[in-house]
Design a protein around this motif. Sequence first.
Motif, PDB file in Angstrom:
ATOM      1  N   GLU A 140       0.852  -1.183   0.000  1.00 25.48           N
ATOM      2  CA  GLU A 140       0.000   0.000   0.000  1.00 25.48           C
ATOM      3  C   GLU A 140       0.890   1.236   0.000  1.00 25.48           C
ATOM      4  OE1 GLU A 140      -2.428  -0.231   3.486  1.00 25.48           O
ATOM      5  OE2 GLU A 140      -3.694  -1.808   2.649  1.00 25.48           O
ATOM      6  N   ALA A 141       0.398   2.311  -0.621  1.00 19.06           N
ATOM      7  CA  ALA A 141       1.123   3.578  -0.629  1.00 19.06           C
ATOM      8  C   ALA A 141       0.113   4.712  -0.705  1.00 19.06           C
ATOM      9  CB  ALA A 141       2.090   3.643  -1.816  1.00 19.06           C
ATOM     10  N   GLU A 142       0.512   5.870  -0.195  1.00 16.83           N
ATOM     11  CA  GLU A 142      -0.304   7.085  -0.289  1.00 16.83           C
ATOM     12  C   GLU A 142       0.504   8.128  -1.040  1.00 16.83           C
ATOM     13  OE1 GLU A 142      -1.923   8.601   3.372  1.00 16.83           O
ATOM     14  OE2 GLU A 142      -1.813   6.603   4.266  1.00 16.83           O
ATOM     15  N   TRP A 143      -0.120   8.762  -2.019  1.00 13.75           N
ATOM     16  CA  TRP A 143       0.518   9.799  -2.823  1.00 13.75           C
ATOM     17  C   TRP A 143      -0.307  11.067  -2.646  1.00 13.75           C
ATOM     18  CZ3 TRP A 143       1.891   8.778  -8.679  1.00 13.75           C
ATOM     19  CH2 TRP A 143       2.667   9.834  -9.179  1.00 13.75           C
ATOM     20  N   VAL A 144       0.255  12.068  -1.970  1.00  9.62           N
ATOM     21  CA  VAL A 144      -0.436  13.334  -1.729  1.00  9.62           C
ATOM     22  C   VAL A 144       0.099  14.356  -2.722  1.00  9.62           C
ATOM     23  CG1 VAL A 144      -0.998  15.121  -0.036  1.00  9.62           C
ATOM     24  CG2 VAL A 144      -0.686  12.738   0.712  1.00  9.62           C
ATOM     25  N   PHE A 145      -0.809  14.964  -3.506  1.00  6.16           N
ATOM     26  CA  PHE A 145      -0.381  15.866  -4.574  1.00  6.16           C
ATOM     27  C   PHE A 145      -1.448  16.894  -4.885  1.00  6.16           C
ATOM     28  CE2 PHE A 145      -2.462  12.226  -6.520  1.00  6.16           C
ATOM     29  CZ  PHE A 145      -3.374  12.826  -7.380  1.00  6.16           C
ATOM     30  N   VAL A 146      -1.049  17.892  -5.680  1.00 10.56           N
ATOM     31  CA  VAL A 146      -1.963  18.913  -6.188  1.00 10.56           C
ATOM     32  C   VAL A 146      -1.784  18.975  -7.700  1.00 10.56           C
ATOM     33  CG1 VAL A 146      -2.575  21.370  -6.172  1.00 10.56           C
ATOM     34  CG2 VAL A 146      -1.794  20.270  -4.056  1.00 10.56           C
ATOM     35  N   PRO A 147      -2.844  18.671  -8.482  1.00 11.00           N
ATOM     36  CA  PRO A 147      -2.757  18.806  -9.939  1.00 11.00           C
ATOM     37  C   PRO A 147      -2.598  20.274 -10.329  1.00 11.00           C
ATOM     38  CG  PRO A 147      -4.629  17.435  -9.317  1.00 11.00           C
ATOM     39  CD  PRO A 147      -4.128  18.088  -8.067  1.00 11.00           C
ATOM     40  N   LEU A 148      -1.725  20.540 -11.298  1.00 13.91           N
ATOM     41  CA  LEU A 148      -1.477  21.907 -11.748  1.00 13.91           C
ATOM     42  C   LEU A 148      -1.903  22.148 -13.188  1.00 13.91           C
ATOM     43  CD1 LEU A 148       2.133  22.368 -10.283  1.00 13.91           C
ATOM     44  CD2 LEU A 148      -0.042  23.111  -9.270  1.00 13.91           C
ATOM     45  N   LYS A 149      -1.724  21.141 -14.062  1.00 14.37           N
ATOM     46  CA  LYS A 149      -1.901  21.341 -15.502  1.00 14.37           C
ATOM     47  C   LYS A 149      -3.056  20.483 -16.030  1.00 14.37           C
ATOM     48  CE  LYS A 149       0.704  20.968 -19.792  1.00 14.37           C
ATOM     49  NZ  LYS A 149       1.903  20.405 -20.413  1.00 14.37           N
ATOM     50  N   PRO A 150      -4.169  21.125 -16.452  1.00 16.79           N
ATOM     51  CA  PRO A 150      -5.283  20.351 -17.010  1.00 16.79           C
ATOM     52  C   PRO A 150      -4.869  19.550 -18.241  1.00 16.79           C
ATOM     53  CG  PRO A 150      -5.969  22.591 -16.519  1.00 16.79           C
ATOM     54  CD  PRO A 150      -4.463  22.557 -16.386  1.00 16.79           C
TER      55      PRO A 150
END
Length: 132
Positions: A98-108
């Motif tokens: 299991e893994a968690e990836w925390v991110f914010v999309p920037l480019k549509p």
Amino acid sequence: MSATPARAANLSGDILKQPATEIKVSLGNAAGELIFEPNLLELQAGKRYNLYLNNPSPVKHYFTSKDFADAIWTQKVEAGNVEIKGAIHELELKPGAEAEWVFVPLKPGKYGLRCTIAGHTEAGMVGEIVIK
């Protein structure tokens, strides 16, 4: 190139204080099918996400989408007792991992997702990530 770091620097404010939207994706399943469940992720630029990945199958799988990874700002990836920061392009999950990836999309845009293990993409282990 200066636009991405400037945008990422702005993320340290209000966005990182917001709770992350949780999304769960399984790489394969207990029956050994070569699939992503779900195989379509729809995200919004500027929102924070926590992508929970798990591999319930008996073989390892990759979560690979380089163009998507280049279109987001990664806050962190957590797996076990390890937290990884910086640019991430591919995650390998061994059986039961299991893994968690925390991110914010920037480019549509629309980004292809696949497992790069030989034969897995061809067998249908593909998906799409859409950033609006």
